[in-house]
Design a protein around this motif. Structure first.
Motif, PDB file in Angstrom:
ATOM      1  N   LYS A 224      23.265  43.032  67.054  1.00  0.00           N
ATOM      2  CA  LYS A 224      23.462  41.606  67.314  1.00  0.00           C
ATOM      3  C   LYS A 224      24.130  40.958  66.120  1.00  0.00           C
ATOM      4  CE  LYS A 224      21.096  37.583  69.238  1.00  0.00           C
ATOM      5  NZ  LYS A 224      21.782  36.573  68.410  1.00  0.00           N
ATOM      6  N   ASP A 225      25.193  40.205  66.383  1.00  0.00           N
ATOM      7  CA  ASP A 225      25.894  39.478  65.327  1.00  0.00           C
ATOM      8  C   ASP A 225      25.096  38.259  64.899  1.00  0.00           C
ATOM      9  OD1 ASP A 225      28.166  41.134  65.207  1.00  0.00           O
ATOM     10  OD2 ASP A 225      29.047  40.125  66.937  1.00  0.00           O
ATOM     11  N   HIS A 226      25.114  37.964  63.607  1.00  0.00           N
ATOM     12  CA  HIS A 226      24.441  36.766  63.116  1.00  0.00           C
ATOM     13  C   HIS A 226      25.135  35.496  63.603  1.00  0.00           C
ATOM     14  CE1 HIS A 226      22.469  39.011  59.480  1.00  0.00           C
ATOM     15  NE2 HIS A 226      22.178  39.544  60.636  1.00  0.00           N
ATOM     16  N   ALA A 227      26.393  35.589  63.947  1.00  0.00           N
ATOM     17  CA  ALA A 227      27.151  34.398  64.344  1.00  0.00           C
ATOM     18  C   ALA A 227      26.656  33.807  65.659  1.00  0.00           C
ATOM     19  CB  ALA A 227      28.637  34.739  64.453  1.00  0.00           C
ATOM     20  N   ASP A 228      26.000  34.641  66.507  1.00  0.00           N
ATOM     21  CA  ASP A 228      25.511  34.105  67.783  1.00  0.00           C
ATOM     22  C   ASP A 228      23.993  33.971  67.768  1.00  0.00           C
ATOM     23  OD1 ASP A 228      24.760  36.726  67.903  1.00  0.00           O
ATOM     24  OD2 ASP A 228      25.578  37.126  69.894  1.00  0.00           O
ATOM     25  N   ASP A 229      23.474  33.475  66.653  1.00  0.00           N
ATOM     26  CA  ASP A 229      22.030  33.371  66.442  1.00  0.00           C
ATOM     27  C   ASP A 229      21.313  32.500  67.467  1.00  0.00           C
ATOM     28  OD1 ASP A 229      21.353  35.051  64.445  1.00  0.00           O
ATOM     29  OD2 ASP A 229      21.332  33.567  62.852  1.00  0.00           O
TER      30      ASP A 229
END
Length: 655
Positions: A224-229
C-alpha cells in the motif's frame, strides 16, 4: 435404561464435585498453540507453544514437533528468556527456520530469522537486519528467504538522544508501532548460508506477507502506498526474487488482503494463480464480509469463487488444486474445501467449534488448530476419523467446567443468538448473579471457544451471558451493518433483551446484573450503563464514550471519516454517539474503568473521561491503567491483576 442414565448422571456430578475449580493461577498453565507447518515428507508438524512465564513476567514461546501418525510431541527449544515462533521446514526436511527475539552474538535483541536442525540441536541466527524482521517466506530450493523489515530514520537506533518524530501521513498512528513517520516495511532477499540481505523494494510504500511461488520465479505480497492513506486500497503484487518492476495482480478499488486480516496471498501448486482475501467497498470498512479472490498471474483475470455472505480466513491452495479456507458461521468457524471453478463449498468440520488456523501437507493431509468451549486450541488431524495430535492443556482435565448452553431470543422483530457459561455446580432451582460479557469489534462475535475469563467468573459464582447483538459477525453483512454509524442503539436493545431473557428463564437474579468488556466491549459497556437501570455494576476496559476525545489521538482516522464523516461536518452524529459521556448524569451503576497506557487503538483518554464524569456525579468508580501496554494486554501479572480486579469489583456490588 433409565436407571443406567441416572447412574451416569450421578457419576458425572460426582466427578465434577471432585474436580478442582479454575483459578487465577491457571493463567500460568494455559498453553497457546500456533503456527503449524508440515515437513516436506508430510510426516511431521512443527509449531509453537506460548505460555506465561511467572519469573520473567512475560509470555514466551518454544518450538515443538509432533508426528502426523500420532505420538507424544517433542520440544525443540527451551528458552525461558526468549521466544521462537512462525516455524517452517526447509525443503530437505532437515532444518527448521523460525523467528526469534533471542539475543544475537553481539547482544542485539531484535527479532531475526534463525535456523536449527529438525532433530534438535544448536540454533544459528541467520539475519542481522537493523530493527529486526516481522515475516518471511522460504524459497523452494531452500537457498534463500524473503523477509519483511522496517526501514527508516529511527530504525536500529542504539543509543543517544532519539530524533524528533516527524509525520506527514493522514494515517499516522498504529497500535504497537506508534507514530508512523518515514518508516516503511520493505522486502529483503536473504541468503540463508551467509545471512547476507539485500532490499528488493523501496519507496514510500509498505510491503507485507511475502509468498514465494512453488516454481521459484516470483514473490507475491501485499502493498500500500502512503500517498493513498485515506483509503483502504491494499493491493496484491508480484515481483522477481532479485527485484525489478513489481506487477499488480489485484483489480479491486478497495481492500485486497488488508494485513490486519492475518494472512497473505497463497500460490496454486502450478504457480499460475493466487488466492487472497478481498473486502468490500471502502465505506463499509470492517462491516462487509471478506471474500475469496483468485487471480491469474499471467492474464490478470480475477474471479470470486464461493461468494457467500460470510467471512473467510486464511485461504490456501491444497495440492490437488482445490482451495481450503476457514469460514465464519453463527457462533462457529469451520474449515471448508472450495472448488475454484464451481465455487462449491464442502465443510470439513462442523459443530460448536472455532477454527484458528490450519496446515496442509504436500500429500494433502490437514492439521487443524481449533478450540471448543471446553478445550483451548489444539492441533487435530482431519481426514477419516478426526483425532487429536496435541494435548498441551491436560491440566484442564482436572478442572470443573460448567455447561455451555446456546440461547436464542427476540429483540423486537430480530432473533439474537448467544450462549451461557454456567457454574460447574449450577443448580436450576437457584437464581444467579449474571455477568453479561460484551465482545470487541464491533464486527466480531462470541464463538464456541475456550474462555478462561468466563470460567473464572463461573468459579466466583456467576452465570456468564455472551450475546452477539446486531453489529456482530457470523450472520452476514446486513446483520453487521445494522449499527453502522449508530452505535449504542440496536446493540444496546439486543443486550437488554438478553438480560430480560436470562431473568425470565429463572437463571439471573434481576437485582444482581453486571456488564463488562474490552475494546468495543468497553464502549458498549458505557452505552449499557447509560441505558439499562437494571445493571448494578460495570467494567469498561479500553473503551470510549466521547469519540471526539480520541479523534486524532487513536489509529482510526480513516475509519471515522468513512463511517461517521468529519466531526466538523457531521457533528450531530458524533454528539449522538457520545451520549454516555454527555448524558453521564443518567448513570447509576458503579463502574470500573481500565485502559492500557500505550494503547493507540483505544487510548486511555476514553476511560479517563468516563472515570472523571462518574466521579463528578458521585457514582462509585475506579480507574486502572496498565503501564506500557498496548491494546491487548500481554504481561501475565497484568492479566491476573485485571481478572482479580474484575472479580473483586463485581463481588463488591453484586454480592
Amino acid at each position: 435404561m433409565a436407571g443406567a442414565g441416572l447412574l451416569l448422571a450421578l457419576h458425572a456430578a460426582g466427578a465434577a464435585a471432585q474436580a478442582a475449580p479454575v483459578t487465577l493461577d491457571d493463567y500460568y498453565n494455559l498453553a497457546s498453540v500456533s503456527g503449524p507447518a508440515f515437513s516436506p515428507d508430510s510426516s511431521r508438524i512443527v509449531y509453537s507453544v506460548s505460555q506465561a512465564n511467572r519469573e520473567q513476567d512475560e509470555e514466551t514461546s518454544d518450538l515443538w514437533v509432533v508426528p502426523w501418525e500420532g505420538g507424544e510431541p517433542r520440544q525443540l527449544t527451551r528458552t525461558p528468556e526468549a521466544s521462537e515462533w512462525q516455524p517452517d521446514f526447509g525443503p530437505d526436511g532437515k532444518t527448521v527456520y523460525y523467528l526469534s527475539d533471542a539475543d544475537g552474538p553481539d547482544g542485539e535483541e531484535d527479532v531475526q530469522l534463525w535456523a536449527m536442525p529438525a532433530k534438535g540441536g544448536k540454533a544459528r541466527r541467520i539475519t542481522a537486519i537493523p530493527g529486526g524482521i516481522s515475516d518471511y517466506t522460504l524459497s523452494p530450493d531452500g537457498k534463500r528467504a524473503m523477509a519483511v523489515a522496517e526501514q527508516g530514520r529511527a530504525v536500529g537506533l542504539k543509543s543517544g538522544t532519539e530524533p524528533p518524530i516527524e509525520v506527514d501521513r493522514f494515517f499516522f498512528k498504529y497500535d504497537g508501532r506508534g507514530y508512523l513517520d518515514d518508516r516503511t516495511q520493505q522486502l529483503f532477499a536473504i541468503d540463508l548460508a551467509s545471512g547476507k540481505a539485500a532490499a528488493i523494494t523501496s519507496g514510500a510504500r509498505d510491503h507485507w506477507h511475502p509468498a514465494w511461488s512453488p516454481d521459484g520465479s516470483l514473490i507475491a505480497y501485499v502493498a500500500k502506498d502512503h500517498a493513498d492513506d485515506r483509503t483502504l486500497n491494499y493491493e496484491i503484487y508480484v515481483i522477481a526474487p532479485d527485484g525489478g518492476q513489481p506487477r499488480k495482480i489485484s483489480t479491486f478499488a478497495g481492500a485486497d488482503n488488508d494485513p490486519d486480516w492475518g494472512s497473505g496471498p497463497s500460490w496454486s501448486p502450478d504457480s499460475k494463480r493466487l488466492v487472497w482475501l478481498q473486502g468490500g467497498e471502502d465505506k463499509w470498512i470492517y462491516y462487509s464480509s471478506v471474500q475469496l479472490a483468485v487471480g491469474d498471474v499471467t492474464t490478470g483475470e480475477v474471479k470470486h469463487p464461493a461468494w457467500i455472505d460470510r467471512w473467510f480466513y486464511f485461504p490456501r491452495w491444497a495440492p490437488d488444486g482445490s482451495l481450503l479456507s476457514l469460514i465464519e458461521q453463527d457462533r462457529d468457524t469451520w474449515l471448508a474445501r472450495i472448488d475454484p471453478q464451481s465455487g462449491k463449498v464442502d465443510y470439513l468440520t462442523k459443530g460448536p467449534r472455532f477454527g484458528y488456523d490450519f496446515a496442509v501437507a504436500p500429500n494433502g493431509n490437514i492439521a487443524l488448530l481449533d478450540t471448543t468451549s471446553e478445550r483451548p486450541a489444539e492441533l487435530v488431524a482431519l481426514g477419516g476419523q478426526e483425532r487429536p495430535l496435541t494435548r498441551h492443556n491436560r491440566w484442564l482435565e482436572d478442572r470443573a467446567l460448567g455447561a455451555t448452553r446456546d440461547v436464542s431470543f427476540m429483540s423486537g422483530d430480530t432473533e439474537i443468538h448467544g450462549f451461557l457459561n454456567l457454574p460447574a455446580d449450577y443448580d436450576p432451582t437457584r437464581k444467579y448473579p449474571l455477568i453479561v460479557d460484551l465482545h470487541g469489534g464491533p464486527v466480531y462475535q462470541h464463538s464456541h471457544e475456550f474462555d478462561i475469563d468466563a470460567r473464572l467468573l463461573n468459579t466466583a459464582g456467576y452465570a456468564v451471558l455472551k450475546i452477539n447483538p446486531r453489529g456482530s459477525s457470523g450472520r452476514g453483512f446486513d446483520f453487521s451493518r445494522a449499527i453502522y454509524a449508530d452505535w449504542g442503539n440496536l446493540d444496546v436493545q439486543d443486550i437488554s433483551a438478553g438480560i430480560t431473557y436470562a431473568i425470565d428463564q429463572g437463571i439471573a437474579d434481576p437485582e444482581r446484573i453486571g456488564v463488562g468488556g474490552w475494546s468495543y466491549g468497553g464502549i458498549l459497556t458505557d452505552y449499557m450503563i447509560a441505558s439499562d437501570k437494571r445493571i448494578k455494576a460495570g467494567i469498561s476496559g479500553a473503551g470510549v464514550a466521547n469519540v471526539l476525545a480520541t479523534f486524532g489521538v487513536d489509529m482510526y482516522a480513516r475509519e471515522y471519516m468513512l463511517e461517521l464523516g468529519a466531526p466538523w461536518e457531521n457533528f450531530a452524529t458524533w454528539k449522538k454517539l457520545a451520549y454516555p459521556f454527555l448524558e453521564s448524569g443518567r448513570i447509576t451503576a458503579p463502574t470500573l474503568f481500565q485502559c492500557a497506557e500505550a494503547d493507540d487503538n483505544v487510548p486511555c483518554a476514553g476511560a479517563q473521561q468516563m472515570y472523571l464524569a462518574l466521579k463528578a456525579h458521585g457514582i462509585p468508580t475506579r480507574l486502572i491503567v496498565y503501564p506500557g501496554e498496548n491494546h491487548g494486554l500481554t504481561v501475565p501479572s497484568y492479566l491476573v491483576h485485571r481478572m482479580h480486579s474484575n472479580i473483586d469489583w463485581y463481588g463488591r456490588w453484586l454480592k
